[in-house]
Design an enzyme around this catalytic site. Structure first.
Site, short mmCIF file in Angstrom:
data_model
loop_
_atom_site.label_atom_id
_atom_site.label_comp_id
_atom_site.label_asym_id
_atom_site.label_seq_id
_atom_site.Cartn_x
_atom_site.Cartn_y
_atom_site.Cartn_z
N LYS A 155 9.77 57.35 -48.99
CA LYS A 155 10.45 56.64 -48.86
C LYS A 155 9.62 55.06 -47.81
CE LYS A 155 15.52 56.16 -47.09
NZ LYS A 155 16.21 55.96 -48.35
N ARG A 185 11.62 64.03 -43.91
CA ARG A 185 10.99 62.83 -45.09
C ARG A 185 9.60 62.09 -44.23
NH1 ARG A 185 15.60 61.86 -48.02
NH2 ARG A 185 15.95 60.19 -46.09
N GLU A 197 17.51 57.87 -61.41
CA GLU A 197 17.94 57.59 -60.09
C GLU A 197 18.67 56.37 -59.98
OE1 GLU A 197 16.50 57.53 -55.49
OE2 GLU A 197 14.51 57.37 -56.34
C1 LIG Z 1 16.89 56.95 -49.40
C2 LIG Z 1 17.94 57.27 -50.64
C3 LIG Z 1 18.44 58.74 -51.36
C4 LIG Z 1 19.23 58.77 -50.69
O1 LIG Z 1 18.16 59.74 -49.85
P1 LIG Z 1 19.29 60.45 -48.87
O2 LIG Z 1 18.66 61.67 -48.36
O3 LIG Z 1 20.53 61.44 -49.17
O4 LIG Z 1 20.03 59.47 -48.04
C5 LIG Z 1 18.17 58.30 -52.60
N1 LIG Z 1 17.32 57.79 -53.13
C6 LIG Z 1 16.69 56.70 -52.93
C7 LIG Z 1 15.31 55.46 -53.87
C8 LIG Z 1 16.75 56.79 -51.47
O5 LIG Z 1 15.74 55.31 -50.94
#
Ligand SMILES: *Cc1c(COP(=O)(O)O)cnc(C)c1O
Length: 337
Positions: free
Chosen positions: A182, A80, A218
């Protein structure tokens, strides 16, 4: 032994002794090193400062009952990070280098990996930033990759106790923007809506799909899932959601271990009554049950305002059991440090 009250930890910065750092220049990564210095010095022209050319990851190290230490699917974090880097025109970090950096940081700070049974874990924060002399809106001439860590407790106060969330009027990302990366900028954009949510006593906000504002996307820092009355596990599908590794793990466990129908699809606000339970999931949030959701003037309660639903609890126990090594996980999910 370090003097920390593990059970009382929240999600706060704690300076641990060592972090990993590597510098990219002239098309290659230098050999990374561990350093005790928790500051970095970069050019005032760094793209990460002006144009948000930065991305990060979040993963945890878990102390097992036998004292050894587990990582949960760090190869997925590596993949990722590279996808985020590609979207932001930054160099790839080979998976081997990423996992080696994470392991080096865990080993060097192993006294800070909380004991088994305290519920606390060691949170690792890898990040990649554009640095070097620059002023135009172009990719940076140089990059820094670093991994630091700290022991943490629950991200949302109370952990597995249900929390209330509020649907935000703001968007965190555009339909074909950087929501799936991210990338630092997404989180700068979420600070104001997050602050408004906190001032109203909600744990965080829930974002809707930016194009129509009719579907749940989300939570600000975690993905959303719901359990329907007929035992389906449903989580939103959208190109502007951050693809949560925890979410994909739960989709797999719901289907393969609990025989549920596991679906990525649309979650319309007007269809929330079909859900018996709902939760937020992510590395930091683990699974946080959603008690109620404020939508404009309406307050929608899922399972209960005080109790965790049975399916949410079952998924939580399975996931956390795998992470801490108490339950055997699917092939390749758990890496020993
Ligand atoms: C990091 C993150 C998540 C969770 O991702 P994981 O891989 O499960 O830790 C979900 N939503 C957002 C906006 C994030 O930054």
């Amino acid at each position: 032994m370090v003097n920390i009250k593990w059970e009382e930890l929240g999600f706060n910065y704690i300076k641990t002794p060592f972090r990993y750092i590597s510098h990219w220049k002239d098309g290659q990564w230098e050999e990374g090193t561990l350093t005790e210095d928790n500051t970095i010095t970069i050019s005032e022209g760094s793209t990460s400062l002006h144009y948000g050319q930065e991305c990060f990851e979040g993963l945890k190290a878990y102390r097992r009952k036998d004292g050894k230490i587990n990582l949960f699917r760090p190869d997925e974090n590596s993949k990722r990070l590279n996808k985020s880097a590609e979207r932001l025109q930054m160099p790839e970090i080979p998976e081997e280098m990423f996992i080696d950096a994470v392991k080096q940081v865990v080993r060097a700070n192993q006294e800070y990996v909380p004991p088994y049974g305290t519920g606390a874990t060691l949170y690792l924060r890898p990040y990649l930033i554009g640095v070097g002399d620059n002023i135009g809106v172009t990719p940076a001439p140089e990059y820094l990759f670093s991994v630091f860590c700290m022991p943490v407790g629950p991200y949302f106060k109370g952990g597995m106790t249900p929390s209330n969330f509020v649907v935000s009027e703001y968007d965190r990302a555009a339909p074909f923007g950087t929501g799936a990366a991210k990338a630092g900028g997404n989180y700068a954009a979420s600070l104001l809506p997050g602050q408004i949510a906190h001032e109203r006593n909600f744990s965080d906000c829930i974002y809707l799909d930016p194009a129509t504002h009719t579907k749940i996307e989300e939570v600000g820092s975690a993905n959303f899932f719901g359990i329907t009355h007929d035992n389906q596990f449903i989580t939103p599908k959208s190109p502007s959601i951050l693809p949560s590794i925890t979410k994909y793990s739960l989709l797999y466990l719901a289907k393969e271990r609990f025989g549920m129908e596991a679906i990525e699809g649309d979650v319309y606000l007007k269809e929330l009554d079909k859900f018996a339970e709902a939760g937020a999931c992510g590395t930091a949030a683990v699974i946080t049950p959603i008690a109620g959701m404020q939508i404009g003037e309406d307050f929608h309660v899922f399972y209960s305002e005080t109790e965790t639903g049975p399916v949410t609890k079952k998924l939580y126990d399975e996931l956390v059991g795998i992470q801490f090594g108490d339950v055997k996980g699917p092939e390749g999910w758990v890496f020993e440090v």
